[in-house]
Design an enzyme around this catalytic site. Structure first.
Site, short mmCIF file in Angstrom:
data_model
loop_
_atom_site.label_atom_id
_atom_site.label_comp_id
_atom_site.label_asym_id
_atom_site.label_seq_id
_atom_site.Cartn_x
_atom_site.Cartn_y
_atom_site.Cartn_z
CD GLU A 287 -66.52 58.27 21.34
OE1 GLU A 287 -65.49 57.66 21.69
OE2 GLU A 287 -66.96 59.28 21.93
CB ALA B 74 -69.98 57.50 29.43
NE ARG C 13 -61.58 52.63 35.67
CZ ARG C 13 -60.98 53.59 36.33
NH1 ARG C 13 -60.11 53.28 37.28
NH2 ARG C 13 -61.21 54.86 36.06
N GLY C 14 -64.03 51.75 32.07
CA GLY C 14 -65.20 52.63 32.14
C GLY C 14 -64.95 53.79 33.08
CE1 TYR D 219 -57.50 57.38 29.01
CE2 TYR D 219 -56.44 55.23 29.15
CZ TYR D 219 -57.58 56.01 29.16
OH TYR D 219 -58.81 55.42 29.31
CG HIS E 204 -56.28 56.96 33.18
ND1 HIS E 204 -56.58 56.81 34.51
CD2 HIS E 204 -57.47 57.00 32.53
CE1 HIS E 204 -57.90 56.75 34.66
NE2 HIS E 204 -58.46 56.85 33.48
P1 FAD Z 1 -57.73 50.87 32.76
O1 FAD Z 1 -56.86 50.35 31.68
O2 FAD Z 1 -58.24 49.89 33.75
O3 FAD Z 1 -56.92 52.03 33.48
C1 FAD Z 1 -57.51 52.82 34.51
C2 FAD Z 1 -56.42 53.28 35.47
O4 FAD Z 1 -55.89 52.17 36.19
C3 FAD Z 1 -55.22 53.93 34.80
O5 FAD Z 1 -54.78 54.95 35.65
C4 FAD Z 1 -54.18 52.82 34.69
O6 FAD Z 1 -52.86 53.33 34.76
C5 FAD Z 1 -54.51 51.95 35.89
N1 FAD Z 1 -54.41 50.53 35.61
C6 FAD Z 1 -54.62 49.89 34.42
N2 FAD Z 1 -54.48 48.57 34.58
C7 FAD Z 1 -54.18 48.35 35.88
C8 FAD Z 1 -53.95 47.18 36.66
N3 FAD Z 1 -53.98 45.96 36.12
N4 FAD Z 1 -53.69 47.31 38.00
C9 FAD Z 1 -53.66 48.55 38.58
N5 FAD Z 1 -53.87 49.71 37.88
C10 FAD Z 1 -54.14 49.60 36.54
N6 FAD Z 1 -65.77 55.32 29.36
C11 FAD Z 1 -67.03 54.83 29.44
O7 FAD Z 1 -67.58 54.71 30.53
N7 FAD Z 1 -67.71 54.44 28.30
C12 FAD Z 1 -67.14 54.52 27.07
O8 FAD Z 1 -67.76 54.17 26.07
C13 FAD Z 1 -65.80 55.04 26.96
N8 FAD Z 1 -65.17 55.11 25.77
C14 FAD Z 1 -63.84 55.49 25.70
C15 FAD Z 1 -63.17 55.46 24.49
C16 FAD Z 1 -61.82 55.82 24.41
C17 FAD Z 1 -61.11 55.77 23.08
C18 FAD Z 1 -61.13 56.23 25.58
C19 FAD Z 1 -59.69 56.63 25.52
C20 FAD Z 1 -61.80 56.27 26.80
C21 FAD Z 1 -63.15 55.88 26.89
N9 FAD Z 1 -63.85 55.89 28.08
C22 FAD Z 1 -65.14 55.43 28.15
C23 FAD Z 1 -63.22 56.41 29.29
C24 FAD Z 1 -62.50 55.31 30.07
O9 FAD Z 1 -63.44 54.37 30.52
C25 FAD Z 1 -61.81 56.00 31.23
O10 FAD Z 1 -60.72 56.73 30.76
C26 FAD Z 1 -61.46 55.11 32.38
O11 FAD Z 1 -61.16 55.95 33.49
C27 FAD Z 1 -60.26 54.22 32.14
O12 FAD Z 1 -60.55 53.23 31.24
P2 FAD Z 1 -59.39 52.20 30.78
O13 FAD Z 1 -60.04 51.16 29.97
O14 FAD Z 1 -58.24 52.92 30.23
O15 FAD Z 1 -59.00 51.61 32.22
#
Ligand code: FAD
Length: 289
Positions: free
Chosen positions: A16, A50, A105-106, A143, A147
């Site tokens: 990455e 990010a 999500r971000g 996670y 998370h």
């Molecule tokens: P989600 O899957 O939406 O989860 C976020 C939270 O909501 C979790 O607590 C989950 O339990 C809960 N949740 C999930 N789905 C639902 C639903 N349908 N209804 C209610 N609650 C729900 N961030 C950046 O800004 N840019 C990047 O480039 C970036 N790269 C990353 C790369 C990796 C490999 C990882 C692991 C993380 C990265 N992140 C990045 C960080 C990431 O955006 C954050 O961890 C963010 O807070 C959660 O993203 P997610 O896609 O897991 O969100």
């Protein structure tokens, strides 16, 4: 190439990187990439805006990765994104040959309680991508220690399952220093029917404050071995880094014995340290160092 195709043939190995800030030149990162390519990575992922900053600059990096003959994975978040804008971004990716995205999500910028876009969560963004641009290969985040904002480990895993239901092709994991916790996570999610290939994200230990900050901000545990390194070198960055690199070599060996489908190094754009670690872990290097 699609990451699913790579994973169908071998355990993947990848890096990455993050794009430069707005107004900053690309060249230093292009130099970093040239060094990382010497390890023959299967793909390079590039982060996306990010914290709401430098959104969109990842495409320049992905373009250069593709032009150099490598596979790229663009991170893609739904922060502040409406449907039309998200389609435009996907089309701009596809126009330059990006075949893989990581649907996220971000990280919410300070003071935000939601994404301020059309989708609140990654599973919704993923379903949208799969509906509108089904040819894209789409990964999601997972996670191993939950998370940090999740109500419970169980609910977090249920949402991971819904990412699988909505068409995810693979999962990449958040930093996790505790490989026993990682193994327990893998066993648990497999038992719950999550069959997605798992690409383990590995965060090298190079800087004391950064290691502490990243670990705490993600709610990750600190194994005793790492805690000793943190405690032993409060005032000597060079000694900390040396011990951290040796620790990271051991972590790589542990991960590789952990039933993973891919190893993804969070390079932090630090190619010299990363090269030293990988050579220490026995990885082949084009220069034969
Ligand atoms: P989600 O899957 O939406 O989860 C976020 C939270 O909501 C979790 O607590 C989950 O339990 C809960 N949740 C999930 N789905 C639902 C639903 N349908 N209804 C209610 N609650 C729900 N961030 C950046 O800004 N840019 C990047 O480039 C970036 N790269 C990353 C790369 C990796 C490999 C990882 C692991 C993380 C990265 N992140 C990045 C960080 C990431 O955006 C954050 O961890 C963010 O807070 C959660 O993203 P997610 O896609 O897991 O969100």
């Amino acid at each position: 190439m699609k990451i699913t195709e790579i994973l169908s043939k071998k355990r993947s190995f990848s890096f990455e990187v993050f794009p430069p800030k707005d107004g900053q030149p690309l060249e230093p990162l292009l130099g970093v990439l040239n060094e990382l390519y010497k390890f023959s990575p299967d793909f390079i992922s590039c982060t996306y805006g990010a914290g709401g900053t430098n959104k969109g600059r990842n495409i320049e990096i992905c373009d250069s990765v593709i032009k150099s003959g490598h596979t790229s994975l663009s991170h893609f978040t739904c922060i502040g994104g409406g449907r039309e804008e998200l389609i435009e971004v996907m089309d701009s990716y596809m126009a330059i040959g990006i075949e893989n995205v990581l649907a996220l999500r971000g990280d919410l910028p300070d003071g935000w309680s939601g994404t301020r876009g059309d989708f609140a969560h990654a599973d919704e963004l993923l379903a949208f991508i799969k509906e509108k641009r089904p040819s894209l290969c789409v990964g999601v985040a997972a996670y191993p220690e939950k998370h940090i904002q999740a109500d419970s480990f169980e609910s977090d895993i249920e949402y991971l399952k819904s990412k699988q239901t909505n068409g995810a092709d693979f999962m990449t994991t958040q930093l996790c220093h505790d490989i026993d916790a990682f193994d327990r996570f893998l066993e648990l999610v497999r038992g719950k029917g999550v069959k997605l290939p798992v690409i383990a994200g590995l965060m090298p230990v190079l800087f004391r404050e950064g290691t502490i900050r990243m670990t705490l901000s993600n709610g990750c545990s600190v194994p005793r071995e790492l805690s000793e390194i943190i405690g032993r070198y409060p005032d000597s960055p060079a000694d900390f880094k040396k011990a951290g690199k040796e620790y990271t070599v051991r972590q790589i060996e542990r991960f590789l014995n952990s039933g993973i489908d891919g190893l993804h190094i969070y390079s932090m754009n630090k190619h010299e340290d990363i090269s030293e670690i990988l050579i220490g872990a026995g990885f082949e290097h084009a220069a034969g160092v």
